[in-house]
Design a protein around this motif. Sequence first.
Motif, PDB file in Angstrom:
ATOM      1  N   ARG A 140       0.841  -1.206   0.000  1.00 57.11           N
ATOM      2  CA  ARG A 140       0.000   0.000   0.000  1.00 57.11           C
ATOM      3  C   ARG A 140       0.879   1.261   0.000  1.00 57.11           C
ATOM      4  NH1 ARG A 140      -4.116  -2.242   4.690  1.00 57.11           N
ATOM      5  NH2 ARG A 140      -5.924  -2.655   3.391  1.00 57.11           N
ATOM      6  N   ARG A 172     -10.849  -8.350 -11.744  1.00 57.97           N
ATOM      7  CA  ARG A 172      -9.978  -7.221 -12.120  1.00 57.97           C
ATOM      8  C   ARG A 172      -8.790  -7.717 -12.949  1.00 57.97           C
ATOM      9  NH1 ARG A 172     -10.490  -5.744  -6.204  1.00 57.97           N
ATOM     10  NH2 ARG A 172     -12.116  -4.175  -6.109  1.00 57.97           N
ATOM     11  N   LEU A 173      -8.219  -8.820 -12.467  1.00 57.16           N
ATOM     12  CA  LEU A 173      -7.041  -9.395 -13.121  1.00 57.16           C
ATOM     13  C   LEU A 173      -7.395  -9.939 -14.504  1.00 57.16           C
ATOM     14  CD1 LEU A 173      -4.095 -10.060 -12.178  1.00 57.16           C
ATOM     15  CD2 LEU A 173      -4.946 -12.331 -11.631  1.00 57.16           C
ATOM     16  N   SER A 191      -3.314   8.673 -13.669  1.00 52.89           N
ATOM     17  CA  SER A 191      -3.741   7.318 -13.303  1.00 52.89           C
ATOM     18  C   SER A 191      -2.600   6.335 -13.551  1.00 52.89           C
ATOM     19  CB  SER A 191      -4.975   6.906 -14.101  1.00 52.89           C
ATOM     20  OG  SER A 191      -4.641   6.637 -15.430  1.00 52.89           O
ATOM     21  N   GLN A 194      -6.196 -14.855 -18.099  1.00 50.85           N
ATOM     22  CA  GLN A 194      -6.509 -13.741 -19.004  1.00 50.85           C
ATOM     23  C   GLN A 194      -6.780 -14.187 -20.435  1.00 50.85           C
ATOM     24  OE1 GLN A 194      -3.189 -11.054 -18.330  1.00 50.85           O
ATOM     25  NE2 GLN A 194      -4.298 -10.018 -16.709  1.00 50.85           N
ATOM     26  N   HIS A 224      -9.307  -2.381 -18.803  1.00 46.81           N
ATOM     27  CA  HIS A 224      -8.919  -1.246 -17.959  1.00 46.81           C
ATOM     28  C   HIS A 224      -8.333  -0.114 -18.802  1.00 46.81           C
ATOM     29  CE1 HIS A 224      -9.907  -3.656 -14.621  1.00 46.81           C
ATOM     30  NE2 HIS A 224      -8.795  -4.323 -14.506  1.00 46.81           N
ATOM     31  N   SER A 228      -9.609  -6.213   3.741  1.00 43.95           N
ATOM     32  CA  SER A 228      -8.451  -5.394   3.349  1.00 43.95           C
ATOM     33  C   SER A 228      -8.780  -4.587   2.102  1.00 43.95           C
ATOM     34  CB  SER A 228      -7.225  -6.275   3.083  1.00 43.95           C
ATOM     35  OG  SER A 228      -6.829  -6.940   4.251  1.00 43.95           O
ATOM     36  N   GLU A 229      -9.440  -5.241   1.150  1.00 45.93           N
ATOM     37  CA  GLU A 229      -9.837  -4.519  -0.067  1.00 45.93           C
ATOM     38  C   GLU A 229     -10.824  -3.399   0.277  1.00 45.93           C
ATOM     39  OE1 GLU A 229     -11.122  -6.653  -3.517  1.00 45.93           O
ATOM     40  OE2 GLU A 229      -9.803  -8.332  -3.083  1.00 45.93           O
ATOM     41  N   ASN A 249     -11.226  -9.552  -7.183  1.00 44.97           N
ATOM     42  CA  ASN A 249      -9.852  -9.314  -7.639  1.00 44.97           C
ATOM     43  C   ASN A 249      -9.491 -10.192  -8.833  1.00 44.97           C
ATOM     44  OD1 ASN A 249      -8.202  -7.264  -6.735  1.00 44.97           O
ATOM     45  ND2 ASN A 249      -6.786  -8.637  -5.677  1.00 44.97           N
ATOM     46  N   THR A 272      -3.509  -5.209  -7.554  1.00 45.67           N
ATOM     47  CA  THR A 272      -4.677  -5.411  -8.418  1.00 45.67           C
ATOM     48  C   THR A 272      -5.899  -4.722  -7.837  1.00 45.67           C
ATOM     49  OG1 THR A 272      -3.817  -7.501  -9.254  1.00 45.67           O
ATOM     50  CG2 THR A 272      -6.162  -7.140  -9.506  1.00 45.67           C
ATOM     51  N   TRP A 273      -6.125  -4.858  -6.515  1.00 47.22           N
ATOM     52  CA  TRP A 273      -7.331  -4.197  -6.005  1.00 47.22           C
ATOM     53  C   TRP A 273      -7.171  -2.672  -5.972  1.00 47.22           C
ATOM     54  CZ3 TRP A 273      -5.757  -7.242  -1.276  1.00 47.22           C
ATOM     55  CH2 TRP A 273      -5.328  -6.435  -0.209  1.00 47.22           C
ATOM     56  N   SER A 311     -11.140  -0.624  -9.576  1.00 47.19           N
ATOM     57  CA  SER A 311     -10.230  -0.626  -8.433  1.00 47.19           C
ATOM     58  C   SER A 311     -11.015  -0.174  -7.199  1.00 47.19           C
ATOM     59  CB  SER A 311      -9.073   0.347  -8.687  1.00 47.19           C
ATOM     60  OG  SER A 311      -9.569   1.681  -8.659  1.00 47.19           O
ATOM     61  N   THR A 312     -10.430  -0.403  -6.041  1.00 43.35           N
ATOM     62  CA  THR A 312     -11.110   0.018  -4.811  1.00 43.35           C
ATOM     63  C   THR A 312     -11.281   1.535  -4.783  1.00 43.35           C
ATOM     64  OG1 THR A 312      -8.946  -0.022  -3.739  1.00 43.35           O
ATOM     65  CG2 THR A 312     -10.360  -1.928  -3.409  1.00 43.35           C
ATOM     66  N   ILE A 313     -10.266   2.250  -5.251  1.00 42.67           N
ATOM     67  CA  ILE A 313     -10.338   3.714  -5.237  1.00 42.67           C
ATOM     68  C   ILE A 313     -11.486   4.179  -6.134  1.00 42.67           C
ATOM     69  CG2 ILE A 313      -9.040   5.854  -5.620  1.00 42.67           C
ATOM     70  CD1 ILE A 313      -7.740   4.003  -3.529  1.00 42.67           C
ATOM     71  N   ALA A 328     -11.288  -1.919   2.996  1.00 40.78           N
ATOM     72  CA  ALA A 328     -10.651  -0.833   3.760  1.00 40.78           C
ATOM     73  C   ALA A 328     -10.001   0.178   2.827  1.00 40.78           C
ATOM     74  CB  ALA A 328      -9.605  -1.414   4.718  1.00 40.78           C
ATOM     75  N   ASP A 329      -9.662  -0.261   1.626  1.00 40.14           N
ATOM     76  CA  ASP A 329      -9.046   0.643   0.647  1.00 40.14           C
ATOM     77  C   ASP A 329     -10.078   1.309  -0.263  1.00 40.14           C
ATOM     78  OD1 ASP A 329      -6.486   0.370   1.571  1.00 40.14           O
ATOM     79  OD2 ASP A 329      -5.936  -1.256   0.230  1.00 40.14           O
ATOM     80  N   PHE A 379      -9.913   9.702 -12.413  1.00 42.03           N
ATOM     81  CA  PHE A 379     -10.140   8.303 -12.070  1.00 42.03           C
ATOM     82  C   PHE A 379      -9.016   7.465 -12.652  1.00 42.03           C
ATOM     83  CE2 PHE A 379     -14.428  10.077 -12.099  1.00 42.03           C
ATOM     84  CZ  PHE A 379     -14.855   9.682 -10.854  1.00 42.03           C
ATOM     85  N   ASP A 380      -8.775   6.305 -12.016  1.00 39.91           N
ATOM     86  CA  ASP A 380      -7.803   5.414 -12.641  1.00 39.91           C
ATOM     87  C   ASP A 380      -8.461   4.735 -13.837  1.00 39.91           C
ATOM     88  OD1 ASP A 380      -9.127   2.976 -11.798  1.00 39.91           O
ATOM     89  OD2 ASP A 380      -8.320   3.355  -9.804  1.00 39.91           O
ATOM     90  N   SER A 381      -7.658   3.986 -14.565  1.00 37.25           N
ATOM     91  CA  SER A 381      -8.150   3.460 -15.840  1.00 37.25           C
ATOM     92  C   SER A 381      -8.939   2.170 -15.677  1.00 37.25           C
ATOM     93  CB  SER A 381      -6.971   3.228 -16.775  1.00 37.25           C
ATOM     94  OG  SER A 381      -6.067   2.320 -16.171  1.00 37.25           O
ATOM     95  N   SER A 382      -9.118   1.674 -14.441  1.00 42.21           N
ATOM     96  CA  SER A 382      -9.809   0.396 -14.275  1.00 42.21           C
ATOM     97  C   SER A 382     -11.245   0.499 -14.776  1.00 42.21           C
ATOM     98  CB  SER A 382      -9.770  -0.044 -12.804  1.00 42.21           C
ATOM     99  OG  SER A 382     -10.463   0.857 -11.984  1.00 42.21           O
TER     100      SER A 382
END
Lengths: 425, 552
Positions: free
Chosen positions: A106, B72-73, A323, A135, B79, B126-127, B69, A308-309, B95-97, B129-130, B86-89
């Motif tokens: 983190r 996401r992967l 980003s 993938q 993404h 944990s995820e 997750n 990843t998260w 993403s969590t954000i 929390a982010d 924003f991020d590109s996800s």
Amino acid sequence: MASRIKTNAEKYIVCPFCSLHCDDILSKSDGKKYSISSEASKVSEANKTCLKKIESFNINAKSILTPTIKNKKANLSSALKYTRQILKKQKDAIIVNHGIDVSGVRSMLNFALNYNCSIDHINSKFLYQNIGIVQRTGYMATSLTETKNRGDVIIVFGNNILCKTPRLIEKVLIPSNSLCTNAKNKKIIFIGEFPDKLLKNLSKKYNISYIKTKIDYIPDLLNLLSDIGSIKIPNISKALVTKIKPIISKSKYLVATWSASDFINSKNPDKIIQAISQFILDRNKISRAACMPISGSLGDTTSSQTLTWLTGFPSRIKYAHGSFVHDRNIYNNEIIIDKKNTDVVIHISSLSPNKIKINENLKNIFIGHPNSKFTSQPDVFIPVGIPGIDYEGIMFRTDNVVSVALKKIRAINLPTTKEILDELT
Amino acid sequence: MNIKLESGNIFDPQNNIFNKKMDLYIADGKIISKKNIKGKINKIINCSNKIVMPGAIDMHTHIGGGKVNIARLMLEDFHIENNKNFDSSSIIAPSTIKTGLKYIEMGYTTCFEPALLPVNARQAHSEMADIPFIDKGGYALLGNDDFFLDLLRKKASQSMINDYVAFILNATQSIGIKVVNPGGINAFKFNQRALNVDEKSKYYNITPRDIISKLTQSIYDLGIAHPLHVHCSNLGIPGNYLSTIETIKAANSLPIHLTHIQFHSYGNNGDKAFSSASVEISNFLNKIPNLTCDVGQIMFGQTVTMSGDSMSQYRNHNHAHPKKWMCMDIECDAGCGIVPFKYKDKSFVNALQWVIGLEIFLLAEDPWKIFLTTDHPNGAPFTSYPHLIKLLMDRSFRNDILKQLPKSIRDHSILHTLKREYSLNEIAIMTRAAPARILGLQNKGNFSEGSDADITIYDKNNKDIENMFAHPIMVLKDGKVVVENGKVKNYLWGKTQTIKPEYDASIEKVLNKFFDRYHTMKLDNYIITESEMSNLIGSEIVTNKCKYERKQ
């Protein structure tokens, strides 16, 4: 919490040093030095290997407990100040992750965001071989406890997987107890180039079969075992294939396990993993079967899961234009460092006992555990604690679905990786 | 810090306040009455011509944990979103954000991950929390774990089962219990490919009905606010409404919540052997007092389906779009399956799924019993909620889209005959007050004194209802302005909502033996403590009260 189980005077720890993260290991500590033992019923040769390794992280004469600047001792604030000076001038820094816990990842991401630097994990090349199947196609996976309790036939591919996870056999593949199968009747088939001595020893204790073949022949061999094609493979007799086939066809829950790093010298590692995965998919048409790749010896799974998260990408990312962007070729640390497409390398290594290569032509910042080894001195070395020894943390197991809570067993007053990175950010 | 929200049009269904012009007061992050304010008002926010509602609550959204997750992967090539700030996800696997940013921009302040595998709880928390801004929580999965099924096989007492359920809620820091395809995920590990409500699993000799009965009883006995959260058997199979009705009956009139009911309301009539059973399901919903549902509306477009239901996901993997997927058996605990999917408006089946969800919404008589979800991302990403609200509130808008679907849909649907349009009052109930009530969140979803000052303010003059709900002009979380003029202003981090029913600690001795014998980790390592939540995982917890003392 209504109640908690009381632990003994000795403290159970969660081993941070391989991706099984065994938690049946006992530690005693005087605060500085610790010793490790095992539950009496679980002492084995494999276990002894692990215990020695964990104890090897005790502080010794070569341990570096004080920061250094150009190989000269410095206090922490000076080391941080010097590091900031390097970072201020950097134009294209890269972080190479050699193993940290979730909190470290983190903070690493925040650090990268602040300095616009790229991030890669030292084991990314192996990571992408396993991720590649997910993938590209379909994939059936399983976890350690499922394998322990349901797997009746296990195929182990490779050559060195048991060295990376010494207790894999006794804890997972052929345990003393199994919920849904008879543990004594479990069958293991080794396929690849395993040391003869190792298999000889294992065969004294377990029901094993061995198909000795070059790694590159694995796809063809799996075709033979599936009655697809009739290609001849050097040194593989028809009789051996005929012997193995019914073991597989009678399986109720077949598990295929490998470590991608075992395939690295083959002509096409992706093809091998793809072939194993397809073999498992085909088995699922009539029975149950699943893959259980072994990885994560340097916190690879911890790093890939957390990144990843947080970003959508497991590794090889860079913060740019608001980003994180990802490119598994452009942000490959080996290429970047070899071609000097960077000016500063930030090595972060709180787990690895291996000697880490330093490119002397670049600026090197090394944030690592006190027993770190390097090929040459970095510009700055800042010692940090080891998660699971010096501080509590979270790490992911090889099967990705289980994460463990690491414990603190000694107090040598070293900062955590998170603390250093946050300070620099 | 004292804040006054002046002259807003307040919607507070919990307190029977609907569109009433009044002031609201906030002190130290909580709602307070005017008479109890100490000191001066530090800030006045003019809310005239503004609609003021409690922050919205999403009671079923897959926002954290192993399967999220993996998605996401798996969907790395998706993404490529390129929105400023924003991020590109991709929003189908953000993403969590990005999850937090998009939720707070829409005025959602509390969200619940509905499939928290106990053994994966550390990762899920944990995820989560982010995820910035929002409060969150999870429903622990039971009903496919070998320990529980073994208890049922051995005919363990209800009291012992209650101890286990309470232990799981404590150990996983969850707020509810969910069962997915009761017994089916486990049966799939023994190569059973289907399991109907009264069909026995081959290994444990237990039916899904047995599992539902025991778990609903347990939730009731323990006084847990949220009823058993059930993903029924036979997800997606034509004719599955019959097993859905049998699942309702298995609760023996005790509270039960059926999730993503749209996916479980299929008939098998007609020339395509696929039809809507929304009327049959709605009849049950309307007549049974203890039954609640969230819908799991689908929207047309690309998404990814993710579920603990590995049996169903394996069955559906041939429909993957793009052609990649993954299923996993997990730790004698549960399973998961991730299958990307594209809902196409030209597909009869997908179009009818869209219709069925809307029919259920519109046939539900009581907005306190039905909840607005897309089962993010299974039916559609959560960012489609404003569009869904418009579909419910605007009949002509709904019918215009209906007309674009295959003509055969009208022969299989009653949607075009349904004249109902949801009111703002009803939307406020189903997105705020009702989820707070059914989750036992006393301090959420209302403007009672002492409640959390999670507040969403919309522009009353915005005539486009979709746009209004997509872009509130201001959002406050815990009394702090986090969105202003539609833009995120400040980052803050929410808490984790939990419940802690009592249990007899002797269950830990039994579990300890089971773990030492069969698991690959110790029980002590499986348990997540409160200090771990705050110190390592990174989220403080809020412990909600049980409704009453444990009954047995």
